[in-house]
Design a protein around this motif. Sequence first.
Motif, PDB file in Angstrom:
ATOM      1  N   ILE A   1     -47.198  60.594   3.192  1.00 40.45           N
ATOM      2  CA  ILE A   1     -46.295  59.659   3.861  1.00 40.45           C
ATOM      3  C   ILE A   1     -45.063  60.374   4.391  1.00 40.45           C
ATOM      4  N   VAL A   2     -44.713  61.520   3.785  1.00 40.82           N
ATOM      5  CA  VAL A   2     -43.576  62.310   4.252  1.00 40.82           C
ATOM      6  C   VAL A   2     -44.007  63.336   5.290  1.00 40.82           C
ATOM      7  N   SER A   3     -44.992  64.163   4.941  1.00 39.09           N
ATOM      8  CA  SER A   3     -45.354  65.282   5.814  1.00 39.09           C
ATOM      9  C   SER A   3     -46.127  64.861   7.054  1.00 39.09           C
ATOM     10  N   HIS A   4     -46.837  63.734   6.990  1.00 37.08           N
ATOM     11  CA  HIS A   4     -47.629  63.280   8.144  1.00 37.08           C
ATOM     12  C   HIS A   4     -47.112  61.965   8.726  1.00 37.08           C
ATOM     13  N   SER A   5     -45.981  61.488   8.226  1.00 38.89           N
ATOM     14  CA  SER A   5     -45.356  60.250   8.731  1.00 38.89           C
ATOM     15  C   SER A   5     -46.332  59.074   8.722  1.00 38.89           C
ATOM     16  N   LEU A   6     -47.088  58.942   7.649  1.00 37.86           N
ATOM     17  CA  LEU A   6     -48.001  57.815   7.518  1.00 37.86           C
ATOM     18  C   LEU A   6     -47.224  56.531   7.268  1.00 37.86           C
ATOM     19  N   THR A   7     -47.839  55.407   7.590  1.00 38.92           N
ATOM     20  CA  THR A   7     -47.248  54.132   7.223  1.00 38.92           C
ATOM     21  C   THR A   7     -47.501  53.893   5.743  1.00 38.92           C
ATOM     22  N   LEU A   8     -46.772  52.925   5.183  1.00 37.52           N
ATOM     23  CA  LEU A   8     -46.969  52.595   3.781  1.00 37.52           C
ATOM     24  C   LEU A   8     -48.397  52.130   3.535  1.00 37.52           C
ATOM     25  N   GLU A   9     -48.932  51.315   4.433  1.00 37.26           N
ATOM     26  CA  GLU A   9     -50.297  50.820   4.272  1.00 37.26           C
ATOM     27  C   GLU A   9     -51.305  51.966   4.306  1.00 37.26           C
ATOM     28  N   GLN A  10     -51.106  52.916   5.229  1.00 34.94           N
ATOM     29  CA  GLN A  10     -52.017  54.059   5.315  1.00 34.94           C
ATOM     30  C   GLN A  10     -51.944  54.915   4.058  1.00 34.94           C
ATOM     31  N   ALA A  11     -50.726  55.181   3.596  1.00 34.98           N
ATOM     32  CA  ALA A  11     -50.565  56.003   2.391  1.00 34.98           C
ATOM     33  C   ALA A  11     -51.167  55.316   1.177  1.00 34.98           C
ATOM     34  N   ALA A  12     -50.986  53.999   1.074  1.00 36.50           N
ATOM     35  CA  ALA A  12     -51.551  53.261  -0.056  1.00 36.50           C
ATOM     36  C   ALA A  12     -53.073  53.306  -0.027  1.00 36.50           C
ATOM     37  N   THR A  13     -53.647  53.342   1.164  1.00 32.59           N
ATOM     38  CA  THR A  13     -55.103  53.418   1.288  1.00 32.59           C
ATOM     39  C   THR A  13     -55.640  54.719   0.701  1.00 32.59           C
ATOM     40  N   LEU A  14     -54.875  55.793   0.822  1.00 34.70           N
ATOM     41  CA  LEU A  14     -55.322  57.087   0.293  1.00 34.70           C
ATOM     42  C   LEU A  14     -55.555  57.030  -1.211  1.00 34.70           C
ATOM     43  N   ILE A  15     -54.796  56.177  -1.899  1.00 35.45           N
ATOM     44  CA  ILE A  15     -54.916  56.087  -3.353  1.00 35.45           C
ATOM     45  C   ILE A  15     -56.312  55.637  -3.764  1.00 35.45           C
ATOM     46  N   GLU A  16     -56.945  54.819  -2.917  1.00 35.64           N
ATOM     47  CA  GLU A  16     -58.295  54.329  -3.222  1.00 35.64           C
ATOM     48  C   GLU A  16     -59.300  55.470  -3.344  1.00 35.64           C
ATOM     49  N   PHE A  17     -59.003  56.607  -2.701  1.00 36.47           N
ATOM     50  CA  PHE A  17     -59.963  57.707  -2.648  1.00 36.47           C
ATOM     51  C   PHE A  17     -59.447  58.944  -3.386  1.00 36.47           C
ATOM     52  N   GLU A  18     -58.638  58.701  -4.407  1.00 31.04           N
ATOM     53  CA  GLU A  18     -58.117  59.798  -5.219  1.00 31.04           C
ATOM     54  C   GLU A  18     -59.277  60.612  -5.804  1.00 31.04           C
ATOM     55  N   GLY A  19     -59.210  61.916  -5.650  1.00 30.71           N
ATOM     56  CA  GLY A  19     -60.271  62.791  -6.132  1.00 30.71           C
ATOM     57  C   GLY A  19     -61.288  63.147  -5.077  1.00 30.71           C
ATOM     58  N   ASP A  20     -61.339  62.386  -3.979  1.00 32.42           N
ATOM     59  CA  ASP A  20     -62.255  62.667  -2.873  1.00 32.42           C
ATOM     60  C   ASP A  20     -61.444  63.335  -1.768  1.00 32.42           C
ATOM     61  N   ASP A  21     -61.272  64.642  -1.892  1.00 32.78           N
ATOM     62  CA  ASP A  21     -60.389  65.366  -0.982  1.00 32.78           C
ATOM     63  C   ASP A  21     -60.851  65.286   0.472  1.00 32.78           C
ATOM     64  N   ASP A  22     -62.159  65.297   0.699  1.00 32.04           N
ATOM     65  CA  ASP A  22     -62.676  65.259   2.073  1.00 32.04           C
ATOM     66  C   ASP A  22     -62.309  63.946   2.757  1.00 32.04           C
ATOM     67  N   THR A  23     -62.491  62.842   2.037  1.00 31.26           N
ATOM     68  CA  THR A  23     -62.175  61.539   2.620  1.00 31.26           C
ATOM     69  C   THR A  23     -60.677  61.408   2.858  1.00 31.26           C
ATOM     70  N   VAL A  24     -59.865  61.856   1.908  1.00 35.67           N
ATOM     71  CA  VAL A  24     -58.410  61.801   2.068  1.00 35.67           C
ATOM     72  C   VAL A  24     -57.990  62.600   3.304  1.00 35.67           C
ATOM     73  N   ALA A  25     -58.569  63.796   3.463  1.00 34.29           N
ATOM     74  CA  ALA A  25     -58.232  64.635   4.621  1.00 34.29           C
ATOM     75  C   ALA A  25     -58.651  63.958   5.928  1.00 34.29           C
ATOM     76  N   GLU A  26     -59.824  63.328   5.926  1.00 41.26           N
ATOM     77  CA  GLU A  26     -60.294  62.632   7.133  1.00 41.26           C
ATOM     78  C   GLU A  26     -59.362  61.476   7.486  1.00 41.26           C
ATOM     79  N   LEU A  27     -58.950  60.711   6.484  1.00 45.43           N
ATOM     80  CA  LEU A  27     -58.069  59.569   6.741  1.00 45.43           C
ATOM     81  C   LEU A  27     -56.711  60.024   7.271  1.00 45.43           C
ATOM     82  N   ILE A  28     -56.193  61.108   6.734  1.00 47.47           N
ATOM     83  CA  ILE A  28     -54.919  61.640   7.234  1.00 47.47           C
ATOM     84  C   ILE A  28     -55.068  62.095   8.679  1.00 47.47           C
TER      85      ILE A  28
END
Length: 303
Positions: A159-186
């Motif tokens: 949310i800081v380094s990529h200027s994500l919205t709060l909703e986008q950053a919160a979505t990343l939490i759903e995929f904690e541990g799945d680095d590939d999916t987190v990277a794709e979403l970012i």
Amino acid sequence: MTTNTATVTTQQGTVEHIDPTVIVVEANVRTDAKLPAEFLASIKQHGVLTPILARRDEQGNVIVRAGQRRTLAAREVGLASIPAYIVEADEKTVDRIVQQMAENEHREAVTDADRVAAYQQLAFEGLTPTVIAKRLNTKPALVKAGIAVSENAAAASAIVSHSLTLEQAATLIEFEGDDDTVAELIEVATTEPGQFAHTAQRARDDKARNAEKAKIEAVHAERGYVILDRERGYYENDYTLVRDLVTADGERPTQEQIDAADGRAVYVATYFGGQVRPVYYLADPKAAGFRKDSGSGANSGPM
């Protein structure tokens, strides 16, 4: 009982080692903390490396403000103590943060990263999400999401380094541990933000299918099946599709017959639309009492 194995004093507070079972995790802060097996295993092996953030109330109770999941995990794996950074609750600090947020909202655009930082700081001072929402004239759900983001390393960084919205950053939490999916979403959030919701939903669907696939595989492994990593092609002969087989009487094999056959194997296939189902194979159909279907059709059977 509080266990102070070490105490380090700073200008803002102290770092203490405390028994996680005596730390108060308020229900209205994080009631849905999920503890993946990988997370628990890491805490059990390495302990809590990053101190939780907490405060003491008037009775001396330690109340966690950031690090609820780490605290709960430490309890579950039986750690004797975890590091806690203890800060003082100060109404003057609360007033300052609220005033700064109000001024910035009118003077210049406040980013979601700024809001998350403010929510986190106010939580450190002992305010619940409901109180924070009231003081900042926002919704409690947004405050809860912001605090959750602040506690998650990937989301807080993104949310800081990529200027994500709060909703986008919160979505990343759903995929904690799945680095590939987190990277794709970012990547999608920063390059094609209009596609973020679609990409996130597709990732959720994939996650659900993979979970169902793993569940079916586990059930069959317990029943003695070899779990195959792919379907077999027409010219491969290490395994034969059960649906191509019949009994000596020309009947389709029943599930009970397949479960009892030696050399039984299964590939759990996923299909368009989200369907997940097992595809059965046998390594030696003849030894199991089956033969290839001649093509005239079998009379009955579920397979």
